[in-house]
Scaffold this motif. Structure first.
Motif, mmCIF file in Angstrom:
data_model
loop_
_atom_site.group_PDB
_atom_site.id
_atom_site.type_symbol
_atom_site.label_atom_id
_atom_site.label_comp_id
_atom_site.label_asym_id
_atom_site.label_seq_id
_atom_site.Cartn_x
_atom_site.Cartn_y
_atom_site.Cartn_z
ATOM 1 N N VAL A 284 10.579 6.824 -12.222
ATOM 2 C CA VAL A 284 9.409 6.382 -11.472
ATOM 3 C C VAL A 284 8.886 5.056 -12.006
ATOM 4 O O VAL A 284 8.555 4.140 -11.234
ATOM 5 N N PHE A 285 8.833 4.893 -13.332
ATOM 6 C CA PHE A 285 8.310 3.640 -13.882
ATOM 7 C C PHE A 285 9.287 2.484 -13.674
ATOM 8 O O PHE A 285 8.881 1.321 -13.703
ATOM 9 N N SER A 286 10.547 2.772 -13.454
ATOM 10 C CA SER A 286 11.468 1.690 -13.093
ATOM 11 C C SER A 286 11.148 1.159 -11.698
ATOM 12 O O SER A 286 11.361 -0.021 -11.403
ATOM 13 N N TYR A 287 10.600 2.019 -10.827
ATOM 14 C CA TYR A 287 10.166 1.553 -9.506
ATOM 15 C C TYR A 287 8.937 0.657 -9.610
ATOM 16 O O TYR A 287 8.747 -0.242 -8.786
ATOM 17 N N ALA B 199 0.032 -2.933 -11.480
ATOM 18 C CA ALA B 199 0.506 -1.707 -10.832
ATOM 19 C C ALA B 199 0.927 -0.673 -11.867
ATOM 20 O O ALA B 199 0.586 0.513 -11.764
ATOM 21 N N ALA B 200 1.659 -1.108 -12.891
ATOM 22 C CA ALA B 200 2.126 -0.176 -13.915
ATOM 23 C C ALA B 200 0.962 0.390 -14.718
ATOM 24 O O ALA B 200 0.935 1.583 -15.039
ATOM 25 N N CYS B 201 -0.034 -0.437 -15.035
ATOM 26 C CA CYS B 201 -1.177 0.044 -15.811
ATOM 27 C C CYS B 201 -2.054 0.988 -14.993
ATOM 28 O O CYS B 201 -2.576 1.974 -15.526
ATOM 29 N N LEU C 173 10.407 15.449 -1.400
ATOM 30 C CA LEU C 173 10.275 14.930 -0.036
ATOM 31 C C LEU C 173 9.790 13.479 -0.054
ATOM 32 O O LEU C 173 10.303 12.637 0.698
ATOM 33 N N VAL C 174 8.801 13.192 -0.891
ATOM 34 C CA VAL C 174 8.291 11.824 -0.981
ATOM 35 C C VAL C 174 9.370 10.887 -1.509
ATOM 36 O O VAL C 174 9.493 9.732 -1.063
ATOM 37 N N SER C 175 10.181 11.364 -2.445
ATOM 38 C CA SER C 175 11.252 10.532 -3.015
ATOM 39 C C SER C 175 12.269 10.115 -1.969
ATOM 40 O O SER C 175 12.935 9.081 -2.113
ATOM 41 N N MET C 176 12.399 10.911 -0.913
ATOM 42 C CA MET C 176 13.344 10.557 0.145
ATOM 43 C C MET C 176 12.941 9.279 0.877
ATOM 44 O O MET C 176 13.782 8.626 1.505
ATOM 45 N N SER C 177 11.661 8.915 0.795
ATOM 46 C CA SER C 177 11.195 7.706 1.468
ATOM 47 C C SER C 177 11.245 6.477 0.567
ATOM 48 O O SER C 177 10.844 5.387 0.990
ATOM 49 N N LEU C 178 11.726 6.634 -0.676
ATOM 50 C CA LEU C 178 11.870 5.487 -1.569
ATOM 51 C C LEU C 178 12.979 4.565 -1.067
ATOM 52 O O LEU C 178 13.849 4.994 -0.292
ATOM 53 N N PRO C 179 12.968 3.304 -1.484
ATOM 54 C CA PRO C 179 14.019 2.381 -1.018
ATOM 55 C C PRO C 179 15.408 2.888 -1.367
ATOM 56 O O PRO C 179 15.608 3.544 -2.404
ATOM 57 N N ALA C 180 16.360 2.600 -0.508
ATOM 58 C CA ALA C 180 17.743 3.036 -0.730
ATOM 59 C C ALA C 180 18.305 2.404 -1.991
ATOM 60 O O ALA C 180 17.947 1.281 -2.361
ATOM 61 N N LEU D 154 0.810 -1.213 0.000
ATOM 62 C CA LEU D 154 0.000 0.000 0.000
ATOM 63 C C LEU D 154 0.845 1.267 0.000
ATOM 64 O O LEU D 154 0.627 2.179 -0.805
ATOM 65 N N PHE D 155 1.816 1.352 0.907
ATOM 66 C CA PHE D 155 2.600 2.566 1.043
ATOM 67 C C PHE D 155 3.372 2.862 -0.245
ATOM 68 O O PHE D 155 3.430 4.006 -0.705
ATOM 69 N N GLY D 156 3.940 1.835 -0.857
ATOM 70 C CA GLY D 156 4.660 2.023 -2.120
ATOM 71 C C GLY D 156 3.735 2.470 -3.236
ATOM 72 O O GLY D 156 4.097 3.311 -4.064
ATOM 73 N N THR D 157 2.511 1.924 -3.274
ATOM 74 C CA THR D 157 1.540 2.317 -4.293
ATOM 75 C C THR D 157 1.185 3.791 -4.178
ATOM 76 O O THR D 157 1.137 4.522 -5.174
#
Length: 537
Positions: free
Chosen positions: A466-469, A482-484, A525-532, A321-324
């Motif tokens: 973003v689409f690589s994520y 998810a991608a669609c 700011l949101v990007s800072m919470s993406l996986p390392a 959910l959080f990643g979506t």
């Protein structure tokens, strides 16, 4: 004192080992393994690989380059069919005597088609295959798009374009998924960014093609209709759809999708074919595959509605959910701002060129004054005289599009070298775009303001990141859906951005730019919470 092993037991053990090796010697040789492994060597374990290990062994060579070229053709074909339709409407405006409302309906068709069909394409991609969904979508889109060139009425044109873009919109997500699942981790990020750079050049591509065709003067009476330049332009812009569909016949399904669908034998055959096309030396070493992916659920034969539920609900429940939410939010920022940029681009070019051509005339100072000047001039012109019917494309507009396209592609190719640092790139793209947007309203020099306006388009570089994520953060079973759904969010955001920004930018210009800047900075700011970032040595 420790007990010692009797001599006869040691002799027996060595004899059994030697005998065992003699019996299996030829089998080891036939399988491509050496027969000098120590006693106790587990051959089955040596032949078992995880999917990532197997695709890495397949190498990066000719097959990957062909796949990248085909996916790049498919995604630019989608861009030409969806966004190139704007210049087709320009060319058809005189033929169909279109008013403003009719033009608006026509221009909304590509967005409506892609929004409605995004969810079905996600389901088809996850249950039937990435390659299969692309092949169906691109083939039908090519046929329908070509037929639209012979539309006798603007309503027929609108319906056919709605159908065409409903199908080709599959390419926005399925291309990223198929490419990402068919390449090794070592090159995947760079390939996805390269493909995005091709998409970013789509604007310049269809403007250049339109300039070469719409400015021609020819007319052929076919009875029910007259074949004029805009119809030829429609046929030409549809060609990449057909080319990419034909190319897909020579490519394989995603081996990761096959493995996830309990088709291990087919997945092995695909990876082996990639190995062979890439001209790897020696015998193919992989004999057994395991997916080894957290949170993944293998496809099963279940009723349609239950299958639809299983493909969708996990995206909106922990732990996905959080990643979506994060990815959908970042997608909305990119598409709402970048689509609004493309709408305002031609008007700003005309204003800049007009001021440069008349240096003795005091023109507007700064971007907001330019926009206000354009709007007031257009309103005054519409009140005093009827607007002339224009079907051609101005050379200055094409030149600006080419400059923008070349700059965007160059930057995209440059950042592809940093593809392993996706989080850093995402933060940087949103941060720079937000700061540029805020600076745009403070500059009074027209040329500098226009260059800064180009800087706003920098946010579009985040599409590939973003689409690589979408490929990395979701298990194989849910990746296509998810991608669609991300594409659905993208189109809704683009449509909303065009209408909201377009409505307020003429009356509250500075406020609009500050709100857009804050929106983009929130993306940082949101990007800072993406996986390392995981740097592969």
């Amino acid at each position: 004192m420790a007990a010692t092993t009797p001599l006869y037991e040691n002799v027996l053990s060595v004899s059994v080992c030697i005998c065992h090796k003699m019996v299996l010697q030829s089998a080891y040789d036939n399988e491509g393994f050496h027969n000098n492994e120590p006693c106790g060597y587990d051959n089955e374990a040596a032949k078992t690989h995880t999917f990532d290990e197997a695709i890495e062994l397949a190498g990066n060579g000719r097959y990957n380059i062909i796949l990248l070229a085909t996916m790049s053709t498919a995604i630019i074909a989608m861009g030409l069919d969806m966004f190139g339709f704007s210049v087709i409407v320009t060319g058809a405006s005189c033929d169909f005597q279109l008013d403003h409302a009719q033009k608006s309906i026509l221009l909304s068709m590509p967005f409506g088609g892609s929004i409605i069909m995004a969810y079905p394409w996600g389901y088809i991609s996850d249950t039937q295959g990435r390659r299969k969904s692309l092949l169906i979508a691109l083939s039908i889109s090519y046929v329908v798009s070509t037929l639209s060139a012979f539309s006798p009425h603007w309503i027929v044109l609108a319906v056919l374009r709605f159908i065409s873009t409903s199908f080709c919109s599959c390419a926005q997500s399925a291309t990223y998924t198929l490419l990402g699942e068919s390449c090794s981790v070592r090159v995947k990020g760079a390939f996805l960014l390269i493909m995005t750079s091709v998409l970013n050049f789509g604007f310049a591509t269809y403007m250049l093609i339109a300039y070469g065709i719409l400015n021609q003067k020819f007319s052929y009476d076919l009875g029910l209709l007259t074949f004029i330049p805009w119809r030829l332009l429609t046929i030409v812009l549809a060609l990449p759809l057909g080319i990419s569909a034909i190319s897909l016949f020579f490519l394989c399904e995603s081996p990761k999708f096959l493995l996830n669908s309990n088709k291990e034998g087919q997945a092995l055959e695909v990876i082996k074919r990639i190995w062979e096309i890439n001209r790897q030396d020696g015998l193919f070493p992989v004999k057994k595959l395991v997916l080894n992916e957290e949170g993944n659920v293998s496809s099963k034969d279940v009723p349609f509605l239950r299958s639809l539920w299983q493909q969708t609900v996990p995206l909106f429940k922990p732990p996905l959910l959080f990643g979506t939410i994060k990815l959908f939010y970042l997608t909305s920022i990119i598409y709402s701002v970048s689509n609004a940029f493309y709408v305002w681009y031609p008007f700003l070019v005309d204003s800049i060129i007009g001021n440069l051509a008349s240096p003795n005339i005091t023109g507007p100072a700064g971007l907001c004054e330019m926009i206000s000047f354009i709007s007031s001039s257009s309103a005054a012109g519409s009140e005093t005289s009827q607007i002339a019917c224009v079907t051609g494309v101005d050379s200055t507009t094409v030149l600006g599009a080419l400059v923008s396209g070349v700059f965007t592609v160059a930057v995209n190719l440059a950042i592809s070298k940093l593809s392993s640092r996706k989080k850093t790139l995402s933060i940087s793209i949103f941060l720079i775009s937000g700061l540029v947007g805020a600076a745009t309203t403070t500059v009074t020099n027209n040329i500098v303001a226009f260059i800064l306006f180009f800087g706003l388009a920098f946010v579009g570089l985040g599409i590939g990141v973003v689409f690589s994520y979408y490929v990395d953060l979701y298990p194989t079973s849910y990746r296509g859906m998810a991608a669609c759904l991300g594409v659905m969010v993208a189109r809704l955001s683009g449509l909303g951005g065009i209408n909201l920004i377009g409505a307020y930018i003429t009356t509250n210009c500075e406020t609009t730019f500050y709100v857009c800047s804050a929106y983009m900075l929130s993306g940082a700011l949101v990007s800072m919470s993406l996986p390392a970032d995981r740097i592969k040595k």
